[in-house]
Enzyme design. Structure first.
Site, PDB file in Angstrom:
ATOM      1  N   ARG A   1      18.098 -35.463   6.944  1.00 38.87           N
ATOM      2  CA  ARG A   1      19.407 -35.081   6.857  1.00 38.87           C
ATOM      3  C   ARG A   1      19.942 -35.515   9.172  1.00 38.87           C
ATOM      4  O   ARG A   1      20.599 -35.965   8.453  1.00 38.87           O
ATOM      5  CB  ARG A   1      18.952 -33.807   7.536  1.00 38.87           C
ATOM      6  CG  ARG A   1      19.846 -32.755   6.151  1.00 38.87           C
ATOM      7  CD  ARG A   1      18.949 -31.572   6.487  1.00 38.87           C
ATOM      8  NE  ARG A   1      17.971 -31.003   7.146  1.00 38.87           N
ATOM      9  CZ  ARG A   1      17.449 -29.812   6.806  1.00 38.87           C
ATOM     10  NH1 ARG A   1      18.560 -28.806   7.076  1.00 38.87           N
ATOM     11  NH2 ARG A   1      16.085 -29.274   7.848  1.00 38.87           N
TER      12      ARG A   1
ATOM     13  N   ARG B   1      22.466 -35.653  -0.212  1.00 40.16           N
ATOM     14  CA  ARG B   1      21.946 -34.095  -0.484  1.00 40.16           C
ATOM     15  C   ARG B   1      23.448 -32.996  -0.731  1.00 40.16           C
ATOM     16  O   ARG B   1      23.268 -31.706  -1.152  1.00 40.16           O
ATOM     17  CB  ARG B   1      21.503 -33.540   1.060  1.00 40.16           C
ATOM     18  CG  ARG B   1      21.266 -33.033   1.122  1.00 40.16           C
ATOM     19  CD  ARG B   1      19.607 -31.846   0.790  1.00 40.16           C
ATOM     20  NE  ARG B   1      19.062 -30.920   1.109  1.00 40.16           N
ATOM     21  CZ  ARG B   1      19.561 -29.725   0.691  1.00 40.16           C
ATOM     22  NH1 ARG B   1      20.434 -29.228   0.245  1.00 40.16           N
ATOM     23  NH2 ARG B   1      19.598 -28.304   1.425  1.00 40.16           N
TER      24      ARG B   1
ATOM     25  N   ARG C   1       8.615 -37.154   8.330  1.00 38.09           N
ATOM     26  CA  ARG C   1      10.398 -37.186   7.759  1.00 38.09           C
ATOM     27  C   ARG C   1      11.087 -38.482   8.331  1.00 38.09           C
ATOM     28  O   ARG C   1      12.016 -38.242   8.679  1.00 38.09           O
ATOM     29  CB  ARG C   1      10.331 -35.912   8.709  1.00 38.09           C
ATOM     30  CG  ARG C   1       9.868 -34.651   7.609  1.00 38.09           C
ATOM     31  CD  ARG C   1      10.684 -33.300   8.103  1.00 38.09           C
ATOM     32  NE  ARG C   1       9.596 -32.981   9.527  1.00 38.09           N
ATOM     33  CZ  ARG C   1      10.162 -32.198  10.857  1.00 38.09           C
ATOM     34  NH1 ARG C   1      10.939 -32.473  11.170  1.00 38.09           N
ATOM     35  NH2 ARG C   1       9.324 -31.085  10.915  1.00 38.09           N
TER      36      ARG C   1
ATOM     37  N   TYR D   1       2.758 -20.804   4.677  1.00 39.74           N
ATOM     38  CA  TYR D   1       3.730 -20.260   4.298  1.00 39.74           C
ATOM     39  C   TYR D   1       3.630 -19.303   3.180  1.00 39.74           C
ATOM     40  O   TYR D   1       4.163 -18.242   3.131  1.00 39.74           O
ATOM     41  CB  TYR D   1       4.640 -21.414   3.656  1.00 39.74           C
ATOM     42  CG  TYR D   1       4.684 -21.691   4.193  1.00 39.74           C
ATOM     43  CD1 TYR D   1       6.365 -21.845   5.414  1.00 39.74           C
ATOM     44  CD2 TYR D   1       4.755 -23.475   5.210  1.00 39.74           C
ATOM     45  CE1 TYR D   1       6.442 -23.224   5.973  1.00 39.74           C
ATOM     46  CE2 TYR D   1       4.929 -24.227   6.540  1.00 39.74           C
ATOM     47  CZ  TYR D   1       6.414 -24.394   6.842  1.00 39.74           C
ATOM     48  OH  TYR D   1       7.061 -24.531   7.990  1.00 39.74           O
TER      49      TYR D   1
HETATM   50  O1  CP3 Z   1      10.699 -38.871   5.110  1.00 38.16           O
HETATM   51  C1  CP3 Z   1       9.550 -37.765   5.047  1.00 38.16           C
HETATM   52  O2  CP3 Z   1       8.687 -37.353   5.359  1.00 38.16           O
HETATM   53  C2  CP3 Z   1      10.313 -37.028   3.850  1.00 38.16           C
HETATM   54  C3  CP3 Z   1       9.626 -36.258   2.932  1.00 38.16           C
HETATM   55  C4  CP3 Z   1       9.269 -35.045   2.850  1.00 38.16           C
HETATM   56  C5  CP3 Z   1       9.623 -33.020   3.300  1.00 38.16           C
HETATM   57  N1  CP3 Z   1       8.943 -32.773   3.459  1.00 38.16           N
HETATM   58  C6  CP3 Z   1      10.980 -32.999   2.590  1.00 38.16           C
HETATM   59  C7  CP3 Z   1      11.916 -32.294   3.694  1.00 38.16           C
HETATM   60  C8  CP3 Z   1       7.562 -34.613   4.084  1.00 38.16           C
HETATM   61  C9  CP3 Z   1       6.007 -35.665   3.749  1.00 38.16           C
HETATM   62  C10 CP3 Z   1       7.761 -32.529   3.846  1.00 38.16           C
HETATM   63  C11 CP3 Z   1       6.667 -32.221   4.594  1.00 38.16           C
HETATM   64  C12 CP3 Z   1       6.265 -30.922   5.084  1.00 38.16           C
HETATM   65  N2  CP3 Z   1       7.258 -29.727   4.408  1.00 38.16           N
HETATM   66  C13 CP3 Z   1       5.663 -30.211   5.934  1.00 38.16           C
HETATM   67  C14 CP3 Z   1       5.023 -30.513   6.948  1.00 38.16           C
HETATM   68  C15 CP3 Z   1       4.803 -31.872   7.056  1.00 38.16           C
HETATM   69  C16 CP3 Z   1       5.596 -31.222   8.968  1.00 38.16           C
HETATM   70  O3  CP3 Z   1       7.228 -31.752   9.536  1.00 38.16           O
HETATM   71  O4  CP3 Z   1       5.665 -30.507   9.541  1.00 38.16           O
HETATM   72  C17 CP3 Z   1       6.458 -28.775   6.053  1.00 38.16           C
HETATM   73  C18 CP3 Z   1       5.650 -27.938   7.230  1.00 38.16           C
HETATM   74  C19 CP3 Z   1       6.740 -28.965   5.262  1.00 38.16           C
HETATM   75  C20 CP3 Z   1       7.493 -26.985   4.672  1.00 38.16           C
HETATM   76  C21 CP3 Z   1       9.010 -27.875   4.355  1.00 38.16           C
HETATM   77  N3  CP3 Z   1      10.273 -27.556   3.803  1.00 38.16           N
HETATM   78  C22 CP3 Z   1      10.186 -27.264   5.837  1.00 38.16           C
HETATM   79  C23 CP3 Z   1       9.299 -26.267   7.351  1.00 38.16           C
HETATM   80  C24 CP3 Z   1      11.199 -27.235   5.610  1.00 38.16           C
HETATM   81  C25 CP3 Z   1      12.891 -27.324   6.130  1.00 38.16           C
HETATM   82  C26 CP3 Z   1      12.588 -28.421   7.414  1.00 38.16           C
HETATM   83  C27 CP3 Z   1      13.646 -28.199   8.236  1.00 38.16           C
HETATM   84  O5  CP3 Z   1      13.968 -30.273   8.547  1.00 38.16           O
HETATM   85  O6  CP3 Z   1      14.759 -27.711   8.042  1.00 38.16           O
HETATM   86  C28 CP3 Z   1      11.299 -28.392   4.474  1.00 38.16           C
HETATM   87  C29 CP3 Z   1      12.666 -28.945   3.803  1.00 38.16           C
HETATM   88  C30 CP3 Z   1      12.645 -30.090   3.773  1.00 38.16           C
HETATM   89  N4  CP3 Z   1      11.061 -30.511   3.287  1.00 38.16           N
HETATM   90  C31 CP3 Z   1      13.753 -31.287   4.144  1.00 38.16           C
HETATM   91  C32 CP3 Z   1      12.844 -32.334   3.773  1.00 38.16           C
HETATM   92  C33 CP3 Z   1      13.571 -33.490   3.967  1.00 38.16           C
HETATM   93  C34 CP3 Z   1      14.876 -30.485   4.797  1.00 38.16           C
HETATM   94  C35 CP3 Z   1      15.367 -29.866   3.231  1.00 38.16           C
HETATM   95  C36 CP3 Z   1      17.298 -30.257   3.506  1.00 38.16           C
HETATM   96  O7  CP3 Z   1      17.834 -31.103   3.593  1.00 38.16           O
HETATM   97  O8  CP3 Z   1      17.447 -29.041   3.366  1.00 38.16           O
END
Ligand code: CP3
Length: 350
Positions: free
Chosen positions: A35, A44, A31, A157
Site C-alpha cells: 500500500r 487495489r 512487502r 492465525y
Molecule cells: O512484496 C511482498 O512482499 C508482497 C507479498 C506478500 C503479501 N503478504 C501481500 C499482502 C507477502 C510476502 C505476504 C506474507 C504475509 N502475509 C505474512 C508474512 C510476512 C510478514 O510481513 O510477516 C503475513 C504474516 C501475512 C498475513 C497478512 N496478510 C497480514 C498480516 C496482512 C495485513 C497486512 C497489512 O499491512 O494490513 C495481509 C494482507 C496483505 N498481504 C497485504 C499485502 C500487500 C495488504 C492487503 C491490502 O492491500 O489491503
C-alpha cells in the site's frame, strides 16, 4: 574470516537469477509490493485483496511493479501466506485495514480432528498461474522469489483468528494438547511444502518461508513444538532451490532455525548482522536487516544506517540486503528507491 562456504548461498541465489554474479550486494524488500506504492493502491481500488490474489494478470502486475520502480534485484510473488487455509472452511477474510480474520478459529483437539485435508492444487491454482505469468514477463531479468508461511505462523492465525499479542490460544493448544498440535503442524507443513513446490514447478527461482511470529516462543518450545516440522518442511522443498528462512524476534532462536534448515537465514533488526552471521555460521547466507522504520527518516539518516549494515557484512559473499521486516504503509517511495540505489553504490566492488 571470509569463507568460500559463505558464498554458497550467494552463488545459489545468483544462479537462480540465471545471470552472472553481480558486483554488488543484491537487494530486495519484504512487502515491496503494497500500500505504500500508489500504483498498488490504484489497482487495489478495483479489487478486494483476495480477488486481487485470485486474478493472475493483476497479481502478476503487482509483483512486477516494484522491480522497475525500485531497481531491486528480485521480484517477490504477490500472494499471501494464508491462502492455503481457504479449503479448511474456517471463514478466512481480509478485513479493511486490520489484517486477516478467521471467523471460526481452530481452538481444540476436536477442531483439529475435524480439519479436512488441504488440496493445495485445487485451492490455489491462481497462485501458480501468477508465477507462470511473472516468470514469463521477467524472462530471467531478476529472479522470482516465491513464499509461504511457516507452520507456526500460519497456525497462529488459524488458532487465534487473527493477529495477536500474546498468542494465548495458540500456546494453550500447544501445551494442553500436544498430540493435536503435532497433527496441526503436520497438516500445515505438508500443505506448505506442496504450496512451495507448486510455485517452484511454475518457475519460482527461490522461496522464502516466513515464520514472522515465531519470536514469541522460548528456545525449548521451538525445539519441541516447531523444529521437527520446520526441518521436514525445508527438507521437502524441491532440491536445488534456495530456501530463505525468516523470522522476527529470533535473537535467541537463530541457532535452532539454522538447525531446521535454509540456505539463507533472514535476520530482523534486533540483532547485529555480523554477530548473528557468526552464530548461524558462514556456510549459510544471511538476509537483512535494516529496521523498516528507518525508511521514514531523511535520506542522510538512511545512508548512515545502510552503511552500518554493509560494514557489518564486510563485503562477504552470501549477504542479501533487505529490511528486517516488511515496508511500512507510511513509507515514502523515494526513500525506498534511494535506499536500493545506496546499497548498490556502497557495496560496488572491483
Ligand atoms: O512484496 C511482498 O512482499 C508482497 C507479498 C506478500 C503479501 N503478504 C501481500 C499482502 C507477502 C510476502 C505476504 C506474507 C504475509 N502475509 C505474512 C508474512 C510476512 C510478514 O510481513 O510477516 C503475513 C504474516 C501475512 C498475513 C497478512 N496478510 C497480514 C498480516 C496482512 C495485513 C497486512 C497489512 O499491512 O494490513 C495481509 C494482507 C496483505 N498481504 C497485504 C499485502 C500487500 C495488504 C492487503 C491490502 O492491500 O489491503
Amino acid at each position: 574470516m571470509p569463507s568460500d562456504e559463505g558464498g554458497r548461498a550467494d552463488a545459489l541465489f545468483l544462479r537462480a537469477a540465471r545471470r552472472q554474479p553481480t558486483p554488488v550486494t543484491p537487494v530486495w524488500l519484504m512487502r515491496q509490493a503494497g500500500r505504500y506504492l500508489p500504483e498498488y493502491r490504484a489497482l487495489r481500488s478495483r479489487y478486494a485483496f483476495l480477488e486481487l490474489c485470485r486474478t493472475p494478470e493483476a497479481a502478476a502486475e503487482v509483483t512486477l511493479q516494484p522491480v522497475d520502480r525500485l531497481g531491486v534485484d528480485a521480484a517477490i510473488l504477490f500472494a499471501d501466506i494464508l491462502l492455503i487455509l481457504e479449503p479448511l472452511g474456517r471463514g478466512l477474510e481480509f478485513g479493511k485495514g486490520e489484517g486477516p480474520v478467521i471467523h471460526r478459529p481452530v481452538r481444540s483437539e476436536a477442531d483439529v480432528k475435524a480439519l479436512p485435508a488441504i488440496d493445495v492444487d485445487a485451492a490455489v491454482p491462481f497462485v501458480f498461474e501468477t508465477v507462470r505469468l511473472v516468470t514469463r514477463a521477467l524472462a530471467g531479468r531478476v529472479p522470482l522469489i516465491g513464499f509461504a508461511g511457516a507452520p507456526f505462523t500460519v497456525a497462529s492465525y488459524l488458532v487465534e483468528g487473527g493477529p495477536s499479542r500474546d498468542y494465548l490460544h495458540t500456546k494453550r493448544l500447544m501445551y494442553a494438547s500436544p498430540g493435536a498440535w503435532t497433527r496441526l503442524m503436520e497438516i500445515l507443513a505438508s500443505a506448505t511444502a506442496r504450496y512451495l513446490n507448486g510455485q517452484i514447478a511454475a518457475g519460482a527461482d527461490a522461496v522464502q518461508v516466513f515464520d514472522s511470529w515465531i519470536g514469541v516462543l522460548s528456545p525449548d518450545d521451538y525445539r519441541t513444538f516447531v523444529l521437527p516440522h520446520m526441518r521436514a518442511l525445508i527438507a521437502a522443498v524441491t532440491p536445488g532451490t534456495p530456501v530463505i528462512h525468516f523470522g522476527t524476534g529470533t535473537a535467541a532462536l537463530l541457532g535452532l532455525m539454522r538447525e531446521a534448515g535454509g540456505d539463507v537465514i533472514g535476520l530482523d533488526w534486533r540483532v547485529d548482522l555480523d554477530a548473528a552471521w557468526d552464530l548461524v555460521g558462514h556456510d549459510v547466507g544471511v538476509q537483512g536487516n535494516l529496521d523498516p522504520a528507518v525508511l521514514l527518516a531523511p535520506p542522510a539518516v538512511i545512508r548512515e544506517r545502510v552503511k552500518a549494515i554493509l560494514e557489518r557484512a564486510a563485503g562477504r559473499p552470501g549477504h542479501i540486503f533487505n529490511l528486517g521486516h516488511g515496508v511500512h504503509r507510511e513509507t515514502p517511495v523515494d526513500h525506498v528507491r534511494a535506499m536500493v540505489d545506496l546499497v548498490h553504490e556502497l557495496s560496488a566492488r572491483g
